[in-house]
Enzyme design. Structure first.
Site, PDB file in Angstrom:
ATOM      1  N   HIS A   1       0.912  -0.985  -0.027  1.00 40.35           N
ATOM      2  CA  HIS A   1       0.070  -0.065   0.100  1.00 40.35           C
ATOM      3  C   HIS A   1       0.963   1.316  -0.037  1.00 40.35           C
ATOM      4  O   HIS A   1       0.593   2.189  -0.769  1.00 40.35           O
ATOM      5  CB  HIS A   1      -0.976   0.079   1.334  1.00 40.35           C
ATOM      6  CG  HIS A   1      -1.620   1.444   1.478  1.00 40.35           C
ATOM      7  ND1 HIS A   1      -2.986   1.403   1.105  1.00 40.35           N
ATOM      8  CD2 HIS A   1      -1.370   2.503   1.961  1.00 40.35           C
ATOM      9  CE1 HIS A   1      -3.459   2.618   1.202  1.00 40.35           C
ATOM     10  NE2 HIS A   1      -2.598   3.286   1.812  1.00 40.35           N
ATOM     11  N   GLU A   2       1.849   1.260   0.934  1.00 43.13           N
ATOM     12  CA  GLU A   2       2.937   2.251   0.983  1.00 43.13           C
ATOM     13  C   GLU A   2       3.719   2.638  -0.270  1.00 43.13           C
ATOM     14  O   GLU A   2       3.926   3.814  -0.684  1.00 43.13           O
ATOM     15  CB  GLU A   2       3.377   2.393   2.229  1.00 43.13           C
ATOM     16  CG  GLU A   2       2.807   2.304   3.492  1.00 43.13           C
ATOM     17  CD  GLU A   2       1.944   3.463   3.532  1.00 43.13           C
ATOM     18  OE1 GLU A   2       2.112   4.729   2.966  1.00 43.13           O
ATOM     19  OE2 GLU A   2       0.671   3.187   4.063  1.00 43.13           O
TER      20      GLU A   2
ATOM     21  N   HIS B   1       1.805   4.615  -2.694  1.00 39.00           N
ATOM     22  CA  HIS B   1       2.323   6.127  -2.666  1.00 39.00           C
ATOM     23  C   HIS B   1       3.687   6.436  -3.143  1.00 39.00           C
ATOM     24  O   HIS B   1       3.742   7.436  -3.746  1.00 39.00           O
ATOM     25  CB  HIS B   1       1.829   6.402  -1.221  1.00 39.00           C
ATOM     26  CG  HIS B   1       0.402   6.240  -0.780  1.00 39.00           C
ATOM     27  ND1 HIS B   1      -0.736   7.016  -1.576  1.00 39.00           N
ATOM     28  CD2 HIS B   1       0.137   5.787   0.182  1.00 39.00           C
ATOM     29  CE1 HIS B   1      -1.624   6.574  -0.977  1.00 39.00           C
ATOM     30  NE2 HIS B   1      -1.449   6.034   0.326  1.00 39.00           N
TER      31      HIS B   1
END
Length: 444
Positions: free
Chosen positions: A21-22, A25
């Site tokens: 998920h990170e 980003h």
């Protein structure tokens, strides 16, 4: 040992999901030139870290999330230069915003003036903030695609597996096997002569090709005689039955049962026959995956929107005598317990079946993370996306009106709301962890 293995598998899966998920980003942020000083999985004290280039990568002690830190997340106030923060004396809320602005510029270095997040165009801001949730959506899609196409899904068929002898009219959610008492009426299926192994091919002259069609026809025939054509031992026979009127759970759009916040069934009066279908595992073609996945995504958004009312049931279960809703929210503690039960109990079938259940659990968690993060509330990703979208609308309106381009939307002004939301999430997480310890959801 198997219990521990199940817990380890699911927690490693959760950690990888957070890490990816990170990365969702991190990659677009770096691609667009934003400097990212820190990438972390977890919160609290740092367990391990290593610097690569201008970014510190690490793992923290509390595995309940993760983050990347980008410089210039919030724009300076009008008239200020990047890194310059004038302290406001208009109140505590303004001071909170000023402190957040100051922190977002703490690691500003010479030459970073054009590497600030707030300077990105609206599409780039949305891409960076959507990267994390879309990574969870991609993980869920890949996992569910593998399950659907390689392992299959359980589907009810038109063949009968069991027939009730009688009907307990006081009980909701009937099954095809129960103990009878003299005051219970005979089940319509039993009276009609329906037997296990019969395949229903038509009802009232209408061909039936699936259990969903059969169930709908039965529920719509409450108190009315209907004819069934069944295939039995290679021959067709016609049976007559009158479904009894009974309070049954309301079906949702994907075939599940609707429940209240406290876990009670939402019911309606429909026809009940007293027969259960045979379930078979059927592998699905790739072309069926988008529809199946879309149904699961829609249901997940529905579950997320119901979380506030379902937390009432969690509280009542934790501090009262009510049972936990098996379809209600859980913390990571509850997820770990479920994975351990699946891995260690023979009730869940072969090792392959157990592994698929755990993989399905991880896929569902990623789907939930996507839906949850898309809520337009700070500090969730959806809140930042909403702020960027509002900025885009303002700029478009100014361009159409021939006005000067407005300043970037100051998301920092919404931080008091963000802190309130974050506190609510912390309380909710604490309640779920407590409930999962004292009154866990049990599969057996």
């Amino acid at each position: 040992m198997l219990y521990v293995a199940g817990v380890i598998i699911v927690f490693v899966g959760i950690a990888l999901s957070i890490a990816l998920h990170e990365i969702g980003h991190l990659v677009p942020a770096k691609r667009f030139g934003v400097r990212v000083p820190q990438y972390m999985v977890g919160f609290g004290p740092t367990v391990w870290s290593r610097r690569r280039g201008e970014t510190e990568y690490g793992v923290k002690a509390i595995p309940l999330g993760g983050y990347i830190r980008m410089i210039g997340m919030f724009p300076p106030k009008a008239g200020d230069e990047p890194g310059q923060v004038r302290t406001s004396s208009t109140g505590r809320f303004s001071q909170l915003a000023d402190e957040a602005r100051a922190q977002s510029f703490e690691e500003l270095r010479p030459g970073d003036e054009h590497r600030l997040f707030y300077r990105l165009s609206v599409p780039k801001k949305i891409t960076v903030m959507m990267g994390g949730p879309l990574m969870n959506l991609l993980i869920a899609f890949v996992l569910f695609t593998g399950i659907f196409t390689l392992y299959g899904t359980m589907q009810a068929t038109s063949t009968i597996s069991g027939v009730s002898e009688c009907v307990d009219t006081t009980r909701v959610g009937q099954t095809a096997a129960q103990e009878c008492t003299p005051d219970m009426p005979a089940a319509p299926a039993n009276e009609a002569g329906l037997r296990p192994g019969d395949t229903i091919t038509a009802i009232n002259g209408t061909p039936m090709s699936s259990w969903e069609e059969i169930r709908a026809a039965i529920r719509d025939s409450a108190g009315r005689e209907m004819t069934m054509v069944v295939e039995r031992a290679g021959r067709s026979e016609t049976l007559t039955a009158t479904p009894i009127r009974l309070q049954q759970p309301v079906l949702d759009d994907v075939g599940g049962y609707e429940r209240t916040a406290t876990g009670e069934y939402v019911t309606e009066e429909v026809g009940f026959l007293g027969a259960s279908p045979t379930a078979e595992r059927v592998t699905q073609p790739v072309t069926a995956v988008p529809g199946l996945f879309g149904d699961m995504l829609a249901r997940t958004f529905g579950v997320v929107l119901e979380i506030p009312q379902k937390m009432v049931g969690v509280y009542q279960a934790a501090f009262g005598g009510q049972e936990r809703d098996p379809e209600g929210p859980m913390s990571v503690v509850g997820v770990g317990r479920v994975a351990g039960e699946v891995a260690s109990s023979e009730e869940f079938g072969t090792p392959t079946e157990k592994l698929m259940m755990i993989v399905s659990l991880l896929a569902s968690l990623n789907l939930m993370l996507f839906a949850f993060n898309m809520l337009p509330l700070l500090p969730l990703d959806g809140g930042h996306v909403a702020g960027a979208a509002w900025e885009g609308l303002k700029k478009t309106w100014a361009r159409v009106r021939g006005l000067p381009e407005p300043a970037p939307v100051d998301v920092a002004k919404a931080l008091p709301l963000a802190y309130t939301v974050a506190m609510a999430f912390i309380v909710m997480t604490g309640l779920l962890i407590y409930a999962d310890v004292v009154k866990p959801i049990r599969l057996l």
